[in-house]
Design a protein around this motif. Structure first.
Motif, PDB file in Angstrom:
ATOM      1  N   ASP A   1       0.828  -1.205   0.000  1.00 51.18           N
ATOM      2  CA  ASP A   1       0.000   0.000   0.000  1.00 51.18           C
ATOM      3  C   ASP A   1       0.863   1.256   0.000  1.00 51.18           C
ATOM      4  OD1 ASP A   1      -2.425  -1.483   0.187  1.00 51.18           O
ATOM      5  OD2 ASP A   1      -2.308  -1.481   2.380  1.00 51.18           O
ATOM      6  N   MET A   2       1.901   1.258   0.825  1.00 51.41           N
ATOM      7  CA  MET A   2       2.747   2.445   0.946  1.00 51.41           C
ATOM      8  C   MET A   2       3.518   2.721  -0.338  1.00 51.41           C
ATOM      9  SD  MET A   2       1.763   3.544   3.788  1.00 51.41           S
ATOM     10  CE  MET A   2       2.851   4.946   3.933  1.00 51.41           C
ATOM     11  N   VAL A   3       4.035   1.685  -0.974  1.00 50.94           N
ATOM     12  CA  VAL A   3       4.746   1.892  -2.238  1.00 50.94           C
ATOM     13  C   VAL A   3       3.776   2.377  -3.314  1.00 50.94           C
ATOM     14  CG1 VAL A   3       5.985   0.713  -4.096  1.00 50.94           C
ATOM     15  CG2 VAL A   3       6.624   0.302  -1.733  1.00 50.94           C
ATOM     16  N   ARG A   4       2.570   1.857  -3.317  1.00 48.73           N
ATOM     17  CA  ARG A   4       1.568   2.323  -4.287  1.00 48.73           C
ATOM     18  C   ARG A   4       1.236   3.794  -4.050  1.00 48.73           C
ATOM     19  NH1 ARG A   4      -3.388  -0.156  -4.393  1.00 48.73           N
ATOM     20  NH2 ARG A   4      -3.610   0.455  -6.574  1.00 48.73           N
ATOM     21  N   ILE A   5       1.172   4.203  -2.784  1.00 46.01           N
ATOM     22  CA  ILE A   5       0.896   5.608  -2.477  1.00 46.01           C
ATOM     23  C   ILE A   5       2.022   6.489  -2.993  1.00 46.01           C
ATOM     24  CG2 ILE A   5       0.715   7.265  -0.574  1.00 46.01           C
ATOM     25  CD1 ILE A   5      -0.862   4.980   0.932  1.00 46.01           C
ATOM     26  N   VAL A   6       3.271   6.106  -2.742  1.00 45.34           N
ATOM     27  CA  VAL A   6       4.406   6.883  -3.262  1.00 45.34           C
ATOM     28  C   VAL A   6       4.339   6.925  -4.786  1.00 45.34           C
ATOM     29  CG1 VAL A   6       6.916   7.030  -3.457  1.00 45.34           C
ATOM     30  CG2 VAL A   6       5.884   6.413  -1.274  1.00 45.34           C
ATOM     31  N   SER A   7       4.061   5.791  -5.405  1.00 41.19           N
ATOM     32  CA  SER A   7       3.947   5.731  -6.863  1.00 41.19           C
ATOM     33  C   SER A   7       2.864   6.691  -7.356  1.00 41.19           C
ATOM     34  CB  SER A   7       3.627   4.299  -7.299  1.00 41.19           C
ATOM     35  OG  SER A   7       3.378   4.221  -8.672  1.00 41.19           O
ATOM     36  N   ALA A   8       1.726   6.709  -6.680  1.00 37.30           N
ATOM     37  CA  ALA A   8       0.646   7.614  -7.079  1.00 37.30           C
ATOM     38  C   ALA A   8       1.048   9.073  -6.912  1.00 37.30           C
ATOM     39  CB  ALA A   8      -0.615   7.315  -6.261  1.00 37.30           C
ATOM     40  N   LEU A   9       1.809   9.375  -5.868  1.00 34.90           N
ATOM     41  CA  LEU A   9       2.231  10.762  -5.654  1.00 34.90           C
ATOM     42  C   LEU A   9       3.084  11.271  -6.805  1.00 34.90           C
ATOM     43  CD1 LEU A   9       3.119  10.813  -1.850  1.00 34.90           C
ATOM     44  CD2 LEU A   9       1.016  11.587  -2.961  1.00 34.90           C
TER      45      LEU A   9
ATOM     46  N   LEU B   1      10.006   2.976   9.540  1.00 37.68           N
ATOM     47  CA  LEU B   1       9.675   2.998   8.122  1.00 37.68           C
ATOM     48  C   LEU B   1      10.290   4.218   7.442  1.00 37.68           C
ATOM     49  CD1 LEU B   1       5.814   2.498   8.502  1.00 37.68           C
ATOM     50  CD2 LEU B   1       7.560   0.719   8.413  1.00 37.68           C
ATOM     51  N   LEU B   2      10.619   4.054   6.195  1.00 34.43           N
ATOM     52  CA  LEU B   2      11.011   5.173   5.350  1.00 34.43           C
ATOM     53  C   LEU B   2      10.529   4.851   3.948  1.00 34.43           C
ATOM     54  CD1 LEU B   2      12.587   7.865   4.965  1.00 34.43           C
ATOM     55  CD2 LEU B   2      14.599   6.463   4.420  1.00 34.43           C
ATOM     56  N   MET B   3       9.749   5.759   3.392  1.00 28.53           N
ATOM     57  CA  MET B   3       9.305   5.596   2.017  1.00 28.53           C
ATOM     58  C   MET B   3       9.557   6.895   1.289  1.00 28.53           C
ATOM     59  SD  MET B   3       5.619   5.648   3.592  1.00 28.53           S
ATOM     60  CE  MET B   3       6.504   5.162   5.026  1.00 28.53           C
ATOM     61  N   GLY B   4       9.789   6.806  -0.016  1.00 30.21           N
ATOM     62  CA  GLY B   4      10.062   8.022  -0.746  1.00 30.21           C
ATOM     63  C   GLY B   4      10.310   7.783  -2.209  1.00 30.21           C
ATOM     64  N   TYR B   5      10.917   8.778  -2.830  1.00 32.16           N
ATOM     65  CA  TYR B   5      11.108   8.788  -4.269  1.00 32.16           C
ATOM     66  C   TYR B   5      12.452   9.429  -4.591  1.00 32.16           C
ATOM     67  CZ  TYR B   5      10.232   9.838  -9.199  1.00 32.16           C
ATOM     68  OH  TYR B   5      10.314   9.927 -10.563  1.00 32.16           O
ATOM     69  N   ILE B   6      13.121   8.845  -5.595  1.00 31.95           N
ATOM     70  CA  ILE B   6      14.393   9.371  -6.089  1.00 31.95           C
ATOM     71  C   ILE B   6      14.174   9.704  -7.558  1.00 31.95           C
ATOM     72  CG2 ILE B   6      16.841   8.901  -6.457  1.00 31.95           C
ATOM     73  CD1 ILE B   6      16.412   6.708  -4.191  1.00 31.95           C
ATOM     74  N   GLU B   7      14.026  10.993  -7.831  1.00 35.31           N
ATOM     75  CA  GLU B   7      13.638  11.429  -9.174  1.00 35.31           C
ATOM     76  C   GLU B   7      14.674  11.087 -10.241  1.00 35.31           C
ATOM     77  OE1 GLU B   7      11.460  15.293 -11.090  1.00 35.31           O
ATOM     78  OE2 GLU B   7      12.862  15.626  -9.452  1.00 35.31           O
ATOM     79  N   ASN B   8      15.973  11.280  -9.948  1.00 32.53           N
ATOM     80  CA  ASN B   8      16.976  11.089 -10.999  1.00 32.53           C
ATOM     81  C   ASN B   8      17.110   9.643 -11.459  1.00 32.53           C
ATOM     82  OD1 ASN B   8      18.433   9.996  -8.893  1.00 32.53           O
ATOM     83  ND2 ASN B   8      20.190  11.341  -9.111  1.00 32.53           N
ATOM     84  N   SER B   9      16.613   8.678 -10.669  1.00 28.36           N
ATOM     85  CA  SER B   9      16.628   7.278 -11.118  1.00 28.36           C
ATOM     86  C   SER B   9      15.216   6.710 -11.231  1.00 28.36           C
ATOM     87  CB  SER B   9      17.469   6.420 -10.166  1.00 28.36           C
ATOM     88  OG  SER B   9      16.942   6.494  -8.859  1.00 28.36           O
ATOM     89  N   ASP B  10      14.199   7.539 -11.011  1.00 30.04           N
ATOM     90  CA  ASP B  10      12.794   7.146 -11.111  1.00 30.04           C
ATOM     91  C   ASP B  10      12.502   5.909 -10.255  1.00 30.04           C
ATOM     92  OD1 ASP B  10      10.183   7.574 -11.938  1.00 30.04           O
ATOM     93  OD2 ASP B  10      10.392   6.301 -13.714  1.00 30.04           O
ATOM     94  N   VAL B  11      12.931   5.959  -8.996  1.00 32.48           N
ATOM     95  CA  VAL B  11      12.758   4.841  -8.067  1.00 32.48           C
ATOM     96  C   VAL B  11      11.901   5.289  -6.884  1.00 32.48           C
ATOM     97  CG1 VAL B  11      13.951   3.348  -6.401  1.00 32.48           C
ATOM     98  CG2 VAL B  11      14.926   3.714  -8.671  1.00 32.48           C
ATOM     99  N   ALA B  12      10.818   4.543  -6.640  1.00 33.36           N
ATOM    100  CA  ALA B  12      10.052   4.704  -5.416  1.00 33.36           C
ATOM    101  C   ALA B  12      10.523   3.606  -4.471  1.00 33.36           C
ATOM    102  CB  ALA B  12       8.557   4.563  -5.690  1.00 33.36           C
ATOM    103  N   PHE B  13      10.645   3.916  -3.195  1.00 30.40           N
ATOM    104  CA  PHE B  13      11.140   2.910  -2.258  1.00 30.40           C
ATOM    105  C   PHE B  13      10.335   2.901  -0.972  1.00 30.40           C
ATOM    106  CE2 PHE B  13      13.545   6.770  -1.396  1.00 30.40           C
ATOM    107  CZ  PHE B  13      13.493   6.864  -0.019  1.00 30.40           C
ATOM    108  N   TYR B  14      10.364   1.747  -0.325  1.00 24.60           N
ATOM    109  CA  TYR B  14       9.767   1.551   0.988  1.00 24.60           C
ATOM    110  C   TYR B  14      10.726   0.659   1.757  1.00 24.60           C
ATOM    111  CZ  TYR B  14       6.749  -0.222   4.694  1.00 24.60           C
ATOM    112  OH  TYR B  14       6.229  -0.560   5.909  1.00 24.60           O
ATOM    113  N   ILE B  15      11.149   1.104   2.915  1.00 26.08           N
ATOM    114  CA  ILE B  15      12.081   0.336   3.743  1.00 26.08           C
ATOM    115  C   ILE B  15      11.467   0.204   5.129  1.00 26.08           C
ATOM    116  CG2 ILE B  15      14.387   0.276   4.784  1.00 26.08           C
ATOM    117  CD1 ILE B  15      15.212   2.131   2.370  1.00 26.08           C
ATOM    118  N   GLU B  16      11.464  -1.014   5.640  1.00 25.92           N
ATOM    119  CA  GLU B  16      10.945  -1.260   6.981  1.00 25.92           C
ATOM    120  C   GLU B  16      11.973  -2.051   7.765  1.00 25.92           C
ATOM    121  OE1 GLU B  16       7.218  -3.500   9.220  1.00 25.92           O
ATOM    122  OE2 GLU B  16       7.032  -2.951   7.111  1.00 25.92           O
ATOM    123  N   ILE B  17      12.331  -1.541   8.928  1.00 28.42           N
ATOM    124  CA  ILE B  17      13.247  -2.228   9.835  1.00 28.42           C
ATOM    125  C   ILE B  17      12.423  -2.751  11.006  1.00 28.42           C
ATOM    126  CG2 ILE B  17      15.288  -2.021  11.307  1.00 28.42           C
ATOM    127  CD1 ILE B  17      15.913  -1.608   8.334  1.00 28.42           C
TER     128      ILE B  17
END
Length: 141
Positions: free
Chosen positions: A14-22, A103-119
């Motif tokens: 869900d979280m990665v989809r939200i970042v993708s939608a953003l 948790l950390l989720m976000g986006y890296i524009e220069n490589s077009d990568v959305a990420f979600y990390i959970e520890i």
């Protein structure tokens, strides 16, 4: 930008989809399982058409994206977070056994990568989500 607060339950997908939608004006790609992988000899694989779903209005996506970017630029210390990250949001997940994850989720524009990390079990972990993304970016993500 408060997604998954209180008793709201969301999954990592869900979280990665939200970042993708953003970052895609409100539209997110639907996840799917990969059935085949092309090997180094180019063996033929089945192709999958990516299905997309509008999760939010374009204007909402733009507003939340701006909020995340502003919060990231203003409150996330540059000595902890990699400068390649365009926008990000931190958080925690609480489990019924009393443990918490970072948790950390976000986006890296220069490589077009959305990420979600959970520890998991953040109190016992020797690493943070910021450490993970920084390591990945330093390794050439």
């Amino acid at each position: 930008s408060l997604i998954g607060q209180g008793t709201t339950q969301v999954s990592p997908i869900d979280m990665v989809r939200i970042v993708s939608a953003l970052v895609n004006n409100g539209t997110a790609a639907e996840p799917y399982l990969v059935e085949n992988v092309t090997n180094m000899y180019g063996l033929r694989t089945e192709s999958h058409k990516i299905q997309k779903t509008e999760l939010m209005a374009k204007e909402t996506a733009q507003l939340v994206r701006e909020m995340w970017k502003n919060a990231y630029d203003t409150y996330y210390p540059s000595e902890l977070y990699n400068e390649q990250i365009t926008m990000a949001k931190t958080g925690t997940a609480q489990y019924s056994d009393g443990s918490e994850s970072s948790l950390l989720m976000g986006y890296i524009e220069n490589s077009d990568v959305a990420f979600y990390i959970e520890i998991k079990n953040r109190d016992e972990a020797q690493i943070s989500p910021a450490d993970v993304i920084n390591h990945a970016l330093n390794a050439g993500l």
